[in-house]
Motif scaffolding. Structure first.
Motif, PDB file in Angstrom:
ATOM      1  N   PRO A 225       0.827  -1.217   0.000  1.00  0.00           N
ATOM      2  CA  PRO A 225       0.000   0.000   0.000  1.00  0.00           C
ATOM      3  C   PRO A 225       0.861   1.266   0.000  1.00  0.00           C
ATOM      4  O   PRO A 225       1.794   1.385   0.783  1.00  0.00           O
ATOM      5  N   ASP A 226       0.546   2.191  -0.897  1.00  0.00           N
ATOM      6  CA  ASP A 226       1.234   3.488  -1.014  1.00  0.00           C
ATOM      7  C   ASP A 226       2.723   3.369  -1.335  1.00  0.00           C
ATOM      8  O   ASP A 226       3.486   4.301  -1.086  1.00  0.00           O
ATOM      9  N   GLU A 227       3.156   2.244  -1.842  1.00  0.00           N
ATOM     10  CA  GLU A 227       4.584   2.079  -2.126  1.00  0.00           C
ATOM     11  C   GLU A 227       4.932   2.725  -3.467  1.00  0.00           C
ATOM     12  O   GLU A 227       4.301   2.439  -4.486  1.00  0.00           O
ATOM     13  N   SER A 228       5.941   3.598  -3.459  1.00  0.00           N
ATOM     14  CA  SER A 228       6.382   4.225  -4.707  1.00  0.00           C
ATOM     15  C   SER A 228       7.106   3.188  -5.559  1.00  0.00           C
ATOM     16  O   SER A 228       7.541   2.145  -5.063  1.00  0.00           O
ATOM     17  N   PHE A 229       7.292   3.538  -6.851  1.00  0.00           N
ATOM     18  CA  PHE A 229       8.005   2.603  -7.719  1.00  0.00           C
ATOM     19  C   PHE A 229       9.436   2.387  -7.221  1.00  0.00           C
ATOM     20  O   PHE A 229       9.934   1.259  -7.208  1.00  0.00           O
ATOM     21  N   ALA A 230      10.106   3.480  -6.806  1.00  0.00           N
ATOM     22  CA  ALA A 230      11.504   3.347  -6.367  1.00  0.00           C
ATOM     23  C   ALA A 230      11.606   2.445  -5.135  1.00  0.00           C
ATOM     24  O   ALA A 230      12.504   1.598  -5.042  1.00  0.00           O
ATOM     25  N   ARG A 231      10.679   2.620  -4.186  1.00  0.00           N
ATOM     26  CA  ARG A 231      10.727   1.760  -2.988  1.00  0.00           C
ATOM     27  C   ARG A 231      10.465   0.308  -3.374  1.00  0.00           C
ATOM     28  O   ARG A 231      11.096  -0.609  -2.868  1.00  0.00           O
ATOM     29  N   PHE A 232       9.520   0.115  -4.285  1.00  0.00           N
ATOM     30  CA  PHE A 232       9.226  -1.240  -4.771  1.00  0.00           C
ATOM     31  C   PHE A 232      10.487  -1.850  -5.400  1.00  0.00           C
ATOM     32  O   PHE A 232      10.859  -2.995  -5.106  1.00  0.00           O
ATOM     33  N   ALA A 233      11.154  -1.071  -6.268  1.00  0.00           N
ATOM     34  CA  ALA A 233      12.336  -1.600  -6.967  1.00  0.00           C
ATOM     35  C   ALA A 233      13.448  -1.926  -5.976  1.00  0.00           C
ATOM     36  O   ALA A 233      14.122  -2.957  -6.103  1.00  0.00           O
ATOM     37  N   ASN A 234      13.626  -1.075  -4.972  1.00  0.00           N
ATOM     38  CA  ASN A 234      14.734  -1.291  -4.045  1.00  0.00           C
ATOM     39  C   ASN A 234      14.421  -2.339  -2.981  1.00  0.00           C
ATOM     40  O   ASN A 234      15.319  -2.794  -2.275  1.00  0.00           O
ATOM     41  N   ARG A 235      13.163  -2.727  -2.876  1.00  0.00           N
ATOM     42  CA  ARG A 235      12.785  -3.791  -1.931  1.00  0.00           C
ATOM     43  C   ARG A 235      13.071  -5.172  -2.518  1.00  0.00           C
ATOM     44  O   ARG A 235      13.106  -6.168  -1.793  1.00  0.00           O
ATOM     45  N   HIS A 236      13.279  -5.233  -3.836  1.00  0.00           N
ATOM     46  CA  HIS A 236      13.519  -6.522  -4.483  1.00  0.00           C
ATOM     47  C   HIS A 236      14.966  -6.632  -4.954  1.00  0.00           C
ATOM     48  O   HIS A 236      15.607  -5.629  -5.272  1.00  0.00           O
ATOM     49  N   THR A 237      15.454  -7.852  -5.039  1.00  0.00           N
ATOM     50  CA  THR A 237      16.789  -8.072  -5.595  1.00  0.00           C
ATOM     51  C   THR A 237      16.707  -7.960  -7.117  1.00  0.00           C
ATOM     52  O   THR A 237      15.617  -8.098  -7.705  1.00  0.00           O
ATOM     53  N   PRO A 238      17.853  -7.738  -7.784  1.00  0.00           N
ATOM     54  CA  PRO A 238      17.831  -7.711  -9.257  1.00  0.00           C
ATOM     55  C   PRO A 238      17.227  -8.982  -9.849  1.00  0.00           C
ATOM     56  O   PRO A 238      16.445  -8.914 -10.806  1.00  0.00           O
ATOM     57  N   ASP A 239      17.556 -10.137  -9.292  1.00  0.00           N
ATOM     58  CA  ASP A 239      16.992 -11.393  -9.823  1.00  0.00           C
ATOM     59  C   ASP A 239      15.473 -11.409  -9.678  1.00  0.00           C
ATOM     60  O   ASP A 239      14.754 -11.851 -10.575  1.00  0.00           O
ATOM     61  N   GLU A 240      14.985 -10.939  -8.536  1.00  0.00           N
ATOM     62  CA  GLU A 240      13.529 -10.913  -8.329  1.00  0.00           C
ATOM     63  C   GLU A 240      12.857  -9.985  -9.340  1.00  0.00           C
ATOM     64  O   GLU A 240      11.793 -10.303  -9.881  1.00  0.00           O
ATOM     65  N   LEU A 241      13.468  -8.824  -9.594  1.00  0.00           N
ATOM     66  CA  LEU A 241      12.868  -7.880 -10.543  1.00  0.00           C
ATOM     67  C   LEU A 241      12.841  -8.470 -11.950  1.00  0.00           C
ATOM     68  O   LEU A 241      11.857  -8.317 -12.680  1.00  0.00           O
ATOM     69  N   ARG A 242      13.925  -9.146 -12.329  1.00  0.00           N
ATOM     70  CA  ARG A 242      13.947  -9.777 -13.665  1.00  0.00           C
ATOM     71  C   ARG A 242      12.880 -10.871 -13.742  1.00  0.00           C
ATOM     72  O   ARG A 242      12.189 -11.016 -14.746  1.00  0.00           O
ATOM     73  N   GLU A 243      12.739 -11.618 -12.665  1.00  0.00           N
ATOM     74  CA  GLU A 243      11.760 -12.703 -12.642  1.00  0.00           C
ATOM     75  C   GLU A 243      10.329 -12.145 -12.708  1.00  0.00           C
ATOM     76  O   GLU A 243       9.490 -12.633 -13.469  1.00  0.00           O
ATOM     77  N   LEU A 244      10.065 -11.090 -11.915  1.00  0.00           N
ATOM     78  CA  LEU A 244       8.721 -10.504 -11.880  1.00  0.00           C
ATOM     79  C   LEU A 244       8.298  -9.958 -13.239  1.00  0.00           C
ATOM     80  O   LEU A 244       7.110  -9.895 -13.552  1.00  0.00           O
TER      81      LEU A 244
END
Ligand code: SF4
Length: 253
Positions: A225-244
């Motif tokens: 809830p209310d999470e910005s894109f930058a916070r979302f991106a930095n909450r995940h690892t690079p592998d997780e972002l590629r997978e998502l």
């Protein structure tokens, strides 16, 4: 200066207000009782007739002044309430818009290969194509900034964008090369300052609009809830972002 500067301890200073991304687009009241009109000029490209038309609007409805913004848009200040409808209609008649869009409002690009010898890509042309694709396929309820820069000199500061693209020649299997980008995510400034992390390397530009679209769909689906894109991106690892962002993940959701 006609007065001496005074230095205060940091704790006695008021913190600066959080920045409203693209907040200057649209119609906003000024403290002097007039209004300013923020105009979206995609990646800062304006023809001579458009520039004349905007200057006429500033003279006729404002106070003859135009200001430029860091997002490659512009502001016409000093417009009285009664002039707003005519000024807004005149802006639309130039082919530009003053209404905000969560992606194109914060899409910026350096000069790129149309005017800079260092560029590995046509950043401005690619930015407009990317913005058109995203605006036509996805609706965001929060602003996301995308910065395209043509080389490591980073005139468009890709490393502090929510999404940053840095130009790179990409080698294909047949040995030829095409223009493309390394993609970084999660940068920011001021109260959200961060250096973006590289997530994808050497991606041909033709693959980038659908990839960024998939990434933004993943953001809308997986954010807190209310999470910005930058916070979302930095909450995940690079592998997780590629997978998502894999197309089959998006299709299966
Ligand atoms: S980032 Fe590189 S390609 Fe873009 S304008 Fe600056 S020097 Fe030129």
């Amino acid at each position: 200066l006609t007065f001496p500067l005074r230095f205060l301890p940091l704790e006695q200073c008021e913190p600066s207000l959080p920045k409203s991304k693209h907040g200057h687009l649209g119609i906003h009241p000024q403290t002097d009782g007039t209004n300013y009109l923020g105009v979206l000029t995609p990646v800062g490209r304006i023809t001579v007739p458009q520039m004349h038309a905007l200057a006429d609007i500033a003279e006729k409805y404002g106070r003859g002044e135009i200001r430029l913004t860091v997002w490659q848009n512009l502001i016409i200040p000093g417009i009285p309430d009664e002039n707003i409808p005519a000024a807004a209609a005149a802006v639309l008649a130039t082919g530009f818009d003053y209404r905000n869009h969560s992606i194109t409002g914060g899409l910026i690009a350096c000069t790129g290969s149309r005017g800079c010898k260092y560029a590995a890509a046509d950043t401005k042309g690619n930015a407009i194509a990317l913005g058109d694709h995203l605006a036509g396929t996805i609706q965001l309820d929060a602003p996301v900034n995308i910065h395209l820069t043509g080389c490591q000199h980073s005139c468009a500061q890709h490393y502090i964008g929510d999404i940053g693209l840095m130009g790179a020649r990409v080698k294909l299997e047949d040995g030829s090369t095409v223009e493309g980008y390394n993609i970084v995510l999660g940068g920011g400034v001021d109260d959200t300052q961060a250096i973006a992390r590289e997530i994808w390397k050497s991606v041909p530009f033709t693959d980038i609009p659908p990839l960024i679209g998939q990434l933004l769909v993943a953001y809308l689906r997986e954010r807190q809830p209310d999470e910005s894109f930058a916070r979302f991106a930095n909450r995940h690892t690079p592998d997780e972002l590629r997978e998502l962002s894999r197309p089959d993940k998006i299709a299966a959701a």
